[in-house]
Write a protein that holds these residues in place. Structure first.
Motif, PDB file in Angstrom:
ATOM      1  N   UNK A  58      75.757  61.828  38.532  1.00 36.52           N
ATOM      2  CA  UNK A  58      76.621  61.757  39.482  1.00 36.52           C
ATOM      3  C   UNK A  58      78.037  63.238  39.707  1.00 36.52           C
ATOM      4  N   UNK A  59      78.078  63.658  40.807  1.00 30.78           N
ATOM      5  CA  UNK A  59      78.344  65.117  40.960  1.00 30.78           C
ATOM      6  C   UNK A  59      80.303  64.715  40.567  1.00 30.78           C
ATOM      7  N   UNK A  60      80.809  65.740  40.171  1.00 32.71           N
ATOM      8  CA  UNK A  60      82.137  66.108  39.990  1.00 32.71           C
ATOM      9  C   UNK A  60      83.167  65.518  40.307  1.00 32.71           C
ATOM     10  N   UNK A  61      83.139  65.947  41.531  1.00 34.90           N
ATOM     11  CA  UNK A  61      84.045  64.565  41.723  1.00 34.90           C
ATOM     12  C   UNK A  61      83.649  63.315  41.835  1.00 34.90           C
ATOM     13  N   UNK A  66      89.656  51.774  43.832  1.00 28.35           N
ATOM     14  CA  UNK A  66      91.226  50.385  44.512  1.00 28.35           C
ATOM     15  C   UNK A  66      90.639  49.588  43.811  1.00 28.35           C
ATOM     16  N   UNK A  67      91.450  49.189  42.102  1.00 32.60           N
ATOM     17  CA  UNK A  67      91.497  48.161  41.481  1.00 32.60           C
ATOM     18  C   UNK A  67      92.470  47.172  41.869  1.00 32.60           C
ATOM     19  N   UNK A  68      92.237  45.264  42.132  1.00 31.15           N
ATOM     20  CA  UNK A  68      93.252  44.613  41.514  1.00 31.15           C
ATOM     21  C   UNK A  68      92.698  43.816  40.707  1.00 31.15           C
ATOM     22  N   UNK A  69      93.068  44.061  39.839  1.00 32.13           N
ATOM     23  CA  UNK A  69      92.652  43.259  38.446  1.00 32.13           C
ATOM     24  C   UNK A  69      93.609  41.835  37.857  1.00 32.13           C
ATOM     25  N   UNK A  79      92.219  51.881  32.169  1.00 29.96           N
ATOM     26  CA  UNK A  79      91.849  53.398  30.859  1.00 29.96           C
ATOM     27  C   UNK A  79      90.329  53.557  31.373  1.00 29.96           C
ATOM     28  N   UNK A  80      90.299  52.842  32.573  1.00 22.62           N
ATOM     29  CA  UNK A  80      89.112  53.606  33.145  1.00 22.62           C
ATOM     30  C   UNK A  80      89.740  54.457  34.535  1.00 22.62           C
ATOM     31  N   UNK A  81      90.890  54.811  34.216  1.00 23.39           N
ATOM     32  CA  UNK A  81      92.012  55.866  35.689  1.00 23.39           C
ATOM     33  C   UNK A  81      91.566  55.482  37.300  1.00 23.39           C
ATOM     34  N   UNK A  82      91.045  54.493  37.490  1.00 14.60           N
ATOM     35  CA  UNK A  82      90.512  54.340  39.359  1.00 14.60           C
ATOM     36  C   UNK A  82      91.816  54.580  39.821  1.00 14.60           C
ATOM     37  N   UNK A 148      83.102  49.127  34.341  1.00 18.85           N
ATOM     38  CA  UNK A 148      82.237  48.356  35.934  1.00 18.85           C
ATOM     39  C   UNK A 148      83.018  48.766  36.095  1.00 18.85           C
ATOM     40  N   UNK A 149      84.007  49.334  36.633  1.00 17.08           N
ATOM     41  CA  UNK A 149      84.671  50.301  37.187  1.00 17.08           C
ATOM     42  C   UNK A 149      84.412  51.769  37.453  1.00 17.08           C
ATOM     43  N   UNK A 150      84.204  52.451  36.145  1.00 16.71           N
ATOM     44  CA  UNK A 150      83.181  53.376  35.961  1.00 16.71           C
ATOM     45  C   UNK A 150      81.525  53.740  37.034  1.00 16.71           C
ATOM     46  N   UNK A 151      81.153  52.687  36.676  1.00 16.56           N
ATOM     47  CA  UNK A 151      80.099  52.338  36.984  1.00 16.56           C
ATOM     48  C   UNK A 151      80.091  53.125  38.611  1.00 16.56           C
ATOM     49  N   UNK A 152      81.435  52.709  39.382  1.00 20.89           N
ATOM     50  CA  UNK A 152      81.534  52.896  40.711  1.00 20.89           C
ATOM     51  C   UNK A 152      82.062  53.731  40.905  1.00 20.89           C
TER      52      UNK A 152
END
Length: 216
Positions: A58-61, A66-69, A79-82, A148-152
């Motif tokens: 993945x690139x640096x950026x 956006x998450x609606x948990x 924790x995933x800092x979306x 899961x969030x980190x993957x996206x």
């Protein structure tokens, strides 16, 4: 047999990123892979792609998520800092606020929604996401959704619309050529798993503002 030889793909990326084909800009450009198809009737739906690919390099950026948990997922989501976290109640309050919804739709790449909020997200966010080629993605029903969030954050999408081609983000021009090659191969492997190789016409690579280079 793979779609394309790794060395030829790497050579084409070097050419696409060379100064003569990629004049320097005052921003970091994206690198894109374009695959065109043949002998398919798009109007009849003979080719429909909407595949999510996790980029191995993945690139640096990272991509903006956006998450609606659900309530149980909220602390794990943090924790995933979306880019954005909305509760179901905050999403509900956006009803009718078209300007705010359009802003969220344009400023984020992925929209991960808990099952309990999916219908609401479709109603509120859907009208702004559709024209931008974006869509809500369901979150798993487990509480811990951090990974899961980190993957996206490092994912791209392979999709087709009304033309027999797909144009896919594979990284940025400040990445190493071997890393961009790995990402391109990950995308091509996904396409290969969904499309008969005989249907692939050509493969190209380019930067945002650069010259289109055909992969031999």
């Amino acid at each position: 047999m793979p779609i394309v030889d790794r060395d030829k793909l790497e050579s084409s990326l070097k050419l696409a990123l060379s100064p003569e084909n990629n004049p320097k800009r005052n921003f970091i450009q994206s690198v894109e892979l374009i695959v065109t198809f043949k002998d398919v009737d798009m109007k009849k739906g003979e080719l429909k792609l909407r595949e999510i690919v996790v980029l191995p390099k993945p690139p640096e950026k990272v991509k903006k998520v956006l998450v609606v948990p659900s309530f149980q997922q909220l602390e794990y989501a943090k924790k995933a800092e979306p880019n954005v976290i909305l509760t179901k109640e905050e999403l509900q309050k956006l009803q009718g606020n078209k300007r705010a919804v359009k802003k969220l739709a344009s400023q984020n790449d992925w929209f991960l929604i808990s099952s309990e909020s999916m219908a609401l997200a479709g109603r509120i966010l859907g009208p702004a996401l559709g024209p931008r080629g974006k869509f809500p993605v369901p979150l798993p029903n487990t509480p811990d959704i951090t990974e899961y969030i980190l993957r996206f954050k490092r994912s791209t999408i392979v999709k087709t619309k009304d033309q027999p081609q797909t144009q896919v983000f594979i990284g940025t021009e400040n990445q190493q050529i071997p890393d961009l090659t790995e990402n391109a191969l990950a995308v091509l492997n996904t396409i290969e798993s969904k499309v008969n190789l005989s249907k692939i016409r050509n493969i190209y690579v380019k930067t945002t503002m650069g010259k289109v280079i055909k992969v031999k």
